[in-house]
Scaffold this motif. Structure first.
Motif, mmCIF file in Angstrom:
data_model
loop_
_atom_site.group_PDB
_atom_site.id
_atom_site.type_symbol
_atom_site.label_atom_id
_atom_site.label_comp_id
_atom_site.label_asym_id
_atom_site.label_seq_id
_atom_site.Cartn_x
_atom_site.Cartn_y
_atom_site.Cartn_z
ATOM 1 N N ALA A 188 0.814 -1.232 0.000
ATOM 2 C CA ALA A 188 0.000 0.000 0.000
ATOM 3 C C ALA A 188 0.840 1.271 0.000
ATOM 4 O O ALA A 188 0.283 2.374 -0.070
ATOM 5 C CB ALA A 188 -0.921 0.015 1.217
ATOM 6 N N ASN A 189 2.156 1.136 0.094
ATOM 7 C CA ASN A 189 3.019 2.323 0.055
ATOM 8 C C ASN A 189 2.550 3.462 0.945
ATOM 9 O O ASN A 189 2.480 4.614 0.529
ATOM 10 C CB ASN A 189 3.201 2.796 -1.388
ATOM 11 C CG ASN A 189 4.012 1.810 -2.216
ATOM 12 O OD1 ASN A 189 3.443 0.881 -2.803
ATOM 13 N ND2 ASN A 189 5.322 1.945 -2.205
ATOM 14 N N GLN A 190 2.161 3.107 2.185
ATOM 15 C CA GLN A 190 1.884 4.106 3.237
ATOM 16 C C GLN A 190 0.580 4.859 3.062
ATOM 17 O O GLN A 190 0.409 5.940 3.623
ATOM 18 C CB GLN A 190 3.028 5.141 3.330
ATOM 19 C CG GLN A 190 4.406 4.539 3.323
ATOM 20 C CD GLN A 190 5.502 5.562 3.128
ATOM 21 O OE1 GLN A 190 5.298 6.743 3.356
ATOM 22 N NE2 GLN A 190 6.670 5.115 2.728
ATOM 23 N N ARG A 191 -0.352 4.289 2.338
ATOM 24 C CA ARG A 191 -1.532 5.043 1.995
ATOM 25 C C ARG A 191 -2.513 5.270 3.149
ATOM 26 O O ARG A 191 -3.281 6.215 3.143
ATOM 27 C CB ARG A 191 -2.256 4.301 0.844
ATOM 28 C CG ARG A 191 -3.500 4.964 0.321
ATOM 29 C CD ARG A 191 -3.207 6.356 -0.241
ATOM 30 N NE ARG A 191 -4.442 7.007 -0.652
ATOM 31 C CZ ARG A 191 -4.787 7.231 -1.906
ATOM 32 N NH1 ARG A 191 -3.989 6.901 -2.884
ATOM 33 N NH2 ARG A 191 -5.935 7.811 -2.204
ATOM 34 N N TRP A 192 -2.522 4.373 4.147
ATOM 35 C CA TRP A 192 -3.606 4.391 5.123
ATOM 36 C C TRP A 192 -3.233 4.892 6.517
ATOM 37 O O TRP A 192 -2.079 4.833 6.926
ATOM 38 C CB TRP A 192 -4.161 2.963 5.291
ATOM 39 C CG TRP A 192 -4.627 2.303 4.042
ATOM 40 C CD1 TRP A 192 -5.496 2.820 3.116
ATOM 41 C CD2 TRP A 192 -4.262 0.993 3.566
ATOM 42 N NE1 TRP A 192 -5.700 1.906 2.100
ATOM 43 C CE2 TRP A 192 -4.958 0.777 2.356
ATOM 44 C CE3 TRP A 192 -3.431 -0.015 4.051
ATOM 45 C CZ2 TRP A 192 -4.839 -0.413 1.623
ATOM 46 C CZ3 TRP A 192 -3.320 -1.197 3.322
ATOM 47 C CH2 TRP A 192 -4.015 -1.377 2.118
ATOM 48 N N ASP A 193 -4.256 5.309 7.256
ATOM 49 C CA ASP A 193 -4.132 5.435 8.705
ATOM 50 C C ASP A 193 -4.292 4.042 9.314
ATOM 51 O O ASP A 193 -4.653 3.086 8.611
ATOM 52 C CB ASP A 193 -5.203 6.384 9.249
ATOM 53 C CG ASP A 193 -4.793 7.846 9.066
ATOM 54 O OD1 ASP A 193 -3.995 8.125 8.158
ATOM 55 O OD2 ASP A 193 -5.272 8.687 9.832
ATOM 56 N N VAL A 194 -4.048 3.929 10.601
ATOM 57 C CA VAL A 194 -3.979 2.605 11.230
ATOM 58 C C VAL A 194 -5.303 1.834 11.110
ATOM 59 O O VAL A 194 -5.337 0.689 10.646
ATOM 60 C CB VAL A 194 -3.540 2.729 12.707
ATOM 61 C CG1 VAL A 194 -3.593 1.380 13.406
ATOM 62 C CG2 VAL A 194 -2.114 3.293 12.777
ATOM 63 N N GLY A 195 -6.400 2.464 11.513
ATOM 64 C CA GLY A 195 -7.694 1.787 11.467
ATOM 65 C C GLY A 195 -8.091 1.395 10.052
ATOM 66 O O GLY A 195 -8.560 0.277 9.803
ATOM 67 N N GLU A 196 -7.880 2.329 9.139
ATOM 68 C CA GLU A 196 -8.202 2.109 7.729
ATOM 69 C C GLU A 196 -7.413 0.926 7.161
ATOM 70 O O GLU A 196 -7.942 0.132 6.367
ATOM 71 C CB GLU A 196 -7.833 3.404 6.986
ATOM 72 C CG GLU A 196 -8.432 3.559 5.614
ATOM 73 C CD GLU A 196 -7.932 4.872 4.954
ATOM 74 O OE1 GLU A 196 -7.028 5.539 5.521
ATOM 75 O OE2 GLU A 196 -8.454 5.198 3.876
ATOM 76 N N ALA A 197 -6.167 0.810 7.556
ATOM 77 C CA ALA A 197 -5.320 -0.280 7.066
ATOM 78 C C ALA A 197 -5.933 -1.626 7.428
ATOM 79 O O ALA A 197 -6.012 -2.544 6.605
ATOM 80 C CB ALA A 197 -3.909 -0.167 7.658
ATOM 81 N N GLY A 245 1.859 1.975 15.326
ATOM 82 C CA GLY A 245 0.796 1.725 14.348
ATOM 83 C C GLY A 245 1.003 0.391 13.643
ATOM 84 O O GLY A 245 0.068 -0.401 13.495
ATOM 85 N N HIS A 246 2.238 0.136 13.215
ATOM 86 C CA HIS A 246 2.530 -1.164 12.590
ATOM 87 C C HIS A 246 2.296 -2.318 13.565
ATOM 88 O O HIS A 246 1.854 -3.397 13.170
ATOM 89 C CB HIS A 246 3.972 -1.203 12.068
ATOM 90 C CG HIS A 246 4.161 -0.497 10.755
ATOM 91 N ND1 HIS A 246 4.402 0.854 10.664
ATOM 92 C CD2 HIS A 246 4.104 -0.943 9.474
ATOM 93 C CE1 HIS A 246 4.508 1.196 9.387
ATOM 94 N NE2 HIS A 246 4.328 0.125 8.642
ATOM 95 N N ALA A 247 2.608 -2.074 14.840
ATOM 96 C CA ALA A 247 2.378 -3.123 15.847
ATOM 97 C C ALA A 247 0.882 -3.415 15.979
ATOM 98 O O ALA A 247 0.466 -4.580 16.050
ATOM 99 C CB ALA A 247 2.971 -2.708 17.193
ATOM 100 N N ALA A 248 0.076 -2.354 15.982
ATOM 101 C CA ALA A 248 -1.377 -2.538 16.089
ATOM 102 C C ALA A 248 -1.932 -3.271 14.872
ATOM 103 O O ALA A 248 -2.777 -4.164 14.992
ATOM 104 C CB ALA A 248 -2.064 -1.174 16.254
ATOM 105 N N ILE A 249 -1.435 -2.918 13.697
ATOM 106 C CA ILE A 249 -1.896 -3.572 12.463
ATOM 107 C C ILE A 249 -1.466 -5.047 12.458
ATOM 108 O O ILE A 249 -2.255 -5.935 12.111
ATOM 109 C CB ILE A 249 -1.362 -2.816 11.220
ATOM 110 C CG1 ILE A 249 -1.952 -1.395 11.174
ATOM 111 C CG2 ILE A 249 -1.692 -3.574 9.933
ATOM 112 C CD1 ILE A 249 -1.242 -0.439 10.215
ATOM 113 N N SER A 250 -0.224 -5.301 12.855
ATOM 114 C CA SER A 250 0.269 -6.687 12.929
ATOM 115 C C SER A 250 -0.626 -7.541 13.815
ATOM 116 O O SER A 250 -0.984 -8.669 13.470
ATOM 117 C CB SER A 250 1.695 -6.729 13.522
ATOM 118 O OG SER A 250 2.622 -6.247 12.602
#
Lengths: 448, 448
Positions: free
Chosen positions: A249-258, A284-289
């Motif tokens: 996604a090349n950094q396109r999103w905020d955390v929730g959106e991702a 943020g990456h930790a939350a998405i993971s």
């Protein structure tokens, strides 16, 4: 080696008009002109070292300016003086009392550091008559450690721990080297599914890739969900259930959106989502993971991770499942060694970022070293490949059956063809002069 | 306002040879020549806006190059077009598809963004005939929100939450404004204890400061523990048990070392340890905060925190107890607004970084706005003050009884004296020409 004094450094702004064909387009970088700040250093006995850092066009002149500011640290130095205290030399470049303010160790100044040090490593490898990966593989572990600046990472990896990893890596090293020379390092391709490519082009490129042995494919996503669903479905159908699909996604999103967006693409079973959000957002990456783990989707990031301190935290926070080192974003081989060793300690696989201009040429050396001397594993590991612009290099990568074959020429594979450099210099090279002539003016993004 | 088109942008490299006297010296920056990249924008109706970003000497020319690369976004724009969609304009500068690669939003390119946008804010305030703090205080909360780019921070602060904070801040706002106009905003001084100052100079400066009403003092530490103990003891003795002492290591330590070292200085009861380690190390700051909490010592950081995404995480991780915004490191007022609002939500006091060249002049506007419209509190809050180089500004800060008195001239207090700019231009200004003449050559660091 002792007589080798670096007496000259030159740097060029070399740009390729890739935006004309939408090569390299993604959700955040819609019209890149793949470019490099290209550094040549020269010794008093006529040896040359070549280094580069990758850019997307506009702003390359700023990196040039930074390289010029760093040149004073290099000119007049002897190669042996540098490599006998490479950690100290690295610290000089990255921690100058005045210049560190405009970094430190990030952005323009770190990209410039990478270009300069890549040239020094190329020079070193050439002076030893070895390809860089082989220089590293043959190097005494203590010497390797002496190239790394451990400042700010000792809470995650001490010098002794790093040495222990390298000593352990000596076991079986010869067999792994032979294995690499014979079969090469596994690769995946990003060339089929740039965001700007129409479906027909996607299909055609994917068909061609499948016929030449590729089994792992990355798709750019993040601009439009319905498009992403259609494109992922198309690729998954073509590569079959056993093929490997990654999305980026090349950094396109905020955390929730991702999390929401990627959940919608889970049915296509991507191995990873790459750069879901800001490259600076460790938590943020930790939350998405954490949110995507139940879906079996990992998080990959690193191509814009600006230094070892950021990688340290991504590892500490379990924020990524794939470490994507970059040969030109980090402070050259020195800082990449630190990241490879930390990744090994945290048992996270390294899958390098490549593509651009020359990134494949450079990073193959690092991942070969990683396999032979550090990780000793190919599980969940592969190196990105993009089939653009290799023709401009003196020793282009060799891909055989979707594997990187170890380079044999001395150096870091950084040398570009003189003709290519001359023609693509910005703005005076003939390629750009032609594009800026009135007849071509209408073309988008052809000039900055 | 609608007729105001920006038709010109110029940028100058202005350096002051502060290293000659060890002003500004700390554990990592031993010989700074305080400098600015100084931007002037001009409209077709003759109005000017002034902006700057602070640097330490070498490398300022790189920031200039970046400002020039950004100038294309500004020239030809109308002021009302910018401020009617300031969020969009901010995004254009920080997320250009080609240029964001060399950031994004960090290092050289973000410093350049700050310089350019500081000039735009100055222009805006001047066009309204108000000092910047008053422009912000009088602005409709929805308009304020429309200046902020919320990308990458919505997991910590939504637009609605930000608006609610500002609406709540409207209560009692007039009284707080009057209070500020009468008494000013509390300050602390860093001018007494730079690392390069001998003890005798420390004592003399501290005595003078105490006699003019200062009660809060910051000491530079981190080069040598025994020196630090001696210097902290000296200052604590002079200011007495009720005075406030802060210590500042300027990123000198690794995480474990920071805890050990600061523990040795706990007996002098510092309120905070500032920049104990790498500015990028969120988790490191969190570990240090946790270890020092039982000693009653907080962690302060921010002067090299490069964007709102980093501040967001420092707050999320409870990694700092004092938020040190900087008027030139972040993307101007726009990004500082985001940080002030996040700090308010997380209930962490903001104590701005100042000093350098012009940082006091600029940041006083932001902290006045913070008190009047956001935090509504002075608990544990104060703004840094350093008494250097104010004489080069057209509207220098006014300190009365250790308080910043609200500026009254229209604008952002960014305009420098023409004479100062001319004389200190690097390298052609007469100050530098003189220093580079053979008679002065022996002096250290006088030229880069």
């Amino acid at each position: 080696m002792s007589k080798t004094e670096i007496v000259r450094l030159s740097v060029s702004d070399v740009r390729f008009p890739t935006s004309l064909e939408q090569h390299g387009s993604d959700a955040m970088h819609t019209d890149p002109d793949y470019s490099v700040a290209y550094v040549v250093i020269e010794t008093d006995d006529g040896l040359k070292g070549y280094g580069l850092t990758f850019t997307l066009g506009k702003g390359t002149e700023i990196v040039l300016c930074a390289v010029e500011a760093l040149s004073g640290f290099v000119i007049g130095k002897h190669l042996d003086e540098i490599v006998n205290d490479f950690r100290g030399f690295y610290r000089q470049l990255t921690s100058d009392g005045q210049m560190r303010w405009i970094g430190p160790e990030k952005g323009v100044i770190q990209l410039a550091t990478a270009a300069v040090l890549n040239a020094v490593w190329d020079l070193w490898a050439r002076s030893e008559g070895k390809p860089l990966w082989k220089l590293l593989v043959d190097m005494d572990p203590k010497k390797l450690i002496s190239c790394i600046d451990f400042r700010y990472i000792t809470d995650a990896l001490t010098e002794q721990e790093a040495l222990d990893i390298l000593l352990k890596g000596q076991e079986g090293k010869r067999q792994r080297e032979e294995q690499m020379l014979e079969k090469g390092y596994p690769a995946y391709t990003t060339s089929c599914a740039w965001l700007g490519y129409p479906d027909q082009q996607l299909k055609q490129l994917c068909t061609e890739a499948l016929s030449t042995g590729w089994t792992r494919f990355k798709v750019k996503v993040g601009a439009d969900l319905q498009d992403d669903i259609r494109r992922c479905r198309l690729i998954r159908q073509m590569i079959g259930p056993s093929g490997t699909l990654m999305i980026d996604a090349n950094q396109r999103w905020d955390v929730g959106e991702a999390v929401t967006w990627v959940t919608r693409l889970a049915e296509f079973r991507p191995l990873w989502i790459e750069e879901p959000t800001s490259p600076d957002d460790i938590l943020g990456h930790a939350a998405i993971s954490k949110a995507l783990a139940p879906l079996g989707i990992g998080v990959a990031t690193g191509e814009q991770c600006h230094n070892r301190v950021m990688f340290k935290q991504l590892l500490q926070a379990s924020a990524l499942q794939f470490v994507q080192i970059d040969s030109c974003r980090l402070g050259s081989v020195n800082e990449n060694l630190a990241v490879l060793l930390m990744a090994c300690k945290f048992q996270v696989p390294v899958c390098p970022h490549a593509g651009g201009v020359g990134l494949c040429e450079l990073v193959q050396h690092l991942i070969l070293f990683d396999y032979i001397c550090v990780s000793a594993s190919l599980d969940n590991r592969m190196c990105e490949y993009v089939d653009h612009l290799h023709e401009h290099f003196k020793s282009p990568v060799i891909i055989r059956d979707a594997h990187y074959m170890p380079p044999k020429d001395p150096g870091y594979s950084t040398e570009m063809l003189e003709e290519s450099v001359r023609r693509h210099q910005y703005p005076q090279g003939e390629v750009w002069q032609e594009l800026q002539s009135p007849a071509k003016r209408a073309r988008p993004s052809a000039h900055s």
